[in-house]
Design an enzyme around this catalytic site. Sequence first.
Site, PDB file in Angstrom:
ATOM      1  CB  CYS A   1      -0.760   7.243   1.503  1.00  0.00           C
ATOM      2  SG  CYS A   1      -2.028   6.079   2.068  1.00  0.00           S
TER       3      CYS A   1
ATOM      4  CD  GLU B   1      -2.744  -1.415   0.153  1.00  0.00           C
ATOM      5  OE1 GLU B   1      -2.860  -0.486  -0.668  1.00  0.00           O
ATOM      6  OE2 GLU B   1      -3.377  -2.475   0.061  1.00  0.00           O
TER       7      GLU B   1
END
Length: 473
Positions: free
Chosen positions: A250, A216
Site C-alpha cells: 500500500c 490504514e
Amino acid sequence: MNVSVANPHPIAIPAEFQSCFDRQRAAYLAEPEPSYDQRIADLKALVQLLKDNADYGNRSEFETLFAEYFVVLETIADATKNLKKWMKPQRRHVDVMTYPLARNRVIPQPLGVVGVIVPWNFPLNLSFCPLAAILAAGNRAMVKMSENSKALAEVLMRVSSKYFPAEKLAFFEDGGGRGPAFSSLPFDHLLFTGSGATGRSVMANAARNLTPVTLELGGKAPAIIGPDFPIKAAAERILWVKMFNAGQICTNVDYMFLPKGSEGEFVRHCRRLFAERFPDINGQDYTSIIDERAFTRLQATLEDARSKGAVLINLAEKQDPDAKRRKFPPHLVLNPTEDMIVMQREIFGPILPIKTYADRQEVADYINGRDRPLAIYPFTHDAELRDFYISRVMSGGVSVNEALLHVGQHDLPFGGVGASGMGHYHAREGFNTFSKLRPVFYQGPFSPIQMLFQPPYAGLPMKLLNLLVKLKT
C-alpha cells in the site's frame, strides 16, 4: 456486552465471533489491567508463536523474512524494551495558585477488546505488529485474516491456543461474507488495513457501536525526482521498491515524476537493473500476483493505457513469464493521461506510470489536487526543495531519497491522512492508540474551590475570581 444502536439493516453475527467476543470482554472485566510482567510474557509468547510457525507461499522467501519476520521481531523487541516507560503515568501541570497541593496525571489503561482486520499482502506483519502494541497496552484481541491468507489463517487458528488462551487472543478466517459481521462487533477499538472502499464500509459498521477506528488504507503514493538527483540512483532505489512483493504494497511508489527530458535515461537504467536483478522472472526472487482476479485486473489496466496512447515498456520483454504462477511482467508506462485507469486507481502491482514536469509547483499542485496519499517520496539533495515538498504536500508519511522504508522504522508512527487513512500505530503511538490515556485529577489535602468559591458569589468569591483572571491576562 455492549448493545449496538438500532440498525435498519442488522448484520447477523456468527456464533463463533459472538462467543469469543463475550469471553474476551468477560476476561477483560475480570482483569482490566494486566501487570507489566504479564504483558512482557505475552510479547514473548507472540515471538515464540512466530518463530515456531512459518508460511511463505509463492513469494520470495527473502521478502517474507525481511518485510514480515524481521520487522515483526524488531517491533516486538522495541515494545518489550520500552514498555515500562510507556506504562508509567505521565505527570501533567497543575495550576498551583488555583489548586495548591493537587496533582494531575495521565494514566494509560487497556481499552478492552480490540479487533484487527488483516489484508493479504503482508499478513504476518499486519497482524503481529498491531498485536505487539495491543498486547503491550494490556488488551485482548480478535484477528480476522484475509480470504487470500486461508492457509496462514488455518495455521494460526490451529496453533495460537498453544501460546494464548482464546480469551486473550483468537484468530479467524474470512470467507462467506463474514467481514461485515466482524466489523459490526462492539469492539473497544478496531484496526483495519486495506482498500479505501472496504475501509468506508468498516467505518460505517463500527459507527453503529461508536467504535473508534484506525484505518490504514492506501492510495497513489508518488515519487518525485528532483533535478539535482542522479537518475541512475533514482532508478536503482525505486525499482527495488516497485519490484518488492511485485508492487503489492500500500505504501509502494504508485507513480513518479521525472524532470522533463530524463525519461530515456531512467528507462535504460530500469531495463539494465531488471535484467541484472531478475534474470529469471519465474524464479523465487520475483513474487507472484496474489490471485487470478488481480492478475486480470493488471492486464486490463495495461491494455486500457495502451489503447489510450501510453507507451508501455516491458522490463521483462526478453523473458517468458509464467501466467499459471501469475508472474506478471513489470511495465513502465510513459505519457500517462488522466483518463487512464492507471492514473485513477491504486495500481497494487508492478506497473509504474511516469509523468514529467518542469516546475516544482506543478508537482505540488497535481498531488494536492487529488486524495492525500499514504506517502510521498522526494528524491533530492537540495534541502530547500526537500522541505518544500514536505511542507507543501500533505501525506501520511515521507521517506526522503528512498521509498517505503519509513514504514520499517520502529520508533516512527505509521498512518494515513484523509482518504489514505486515520490514526497511527507502531512505536509509542501504537501503545497510545490501543490505550485509554485517562486523565486523573488528585485533589490535595484541602479544596480551595470548595472553601472559597461557594455561593452567594457576590463578595469574596467574585473578588478572588477577578484577581485570578487579572493575573492570567
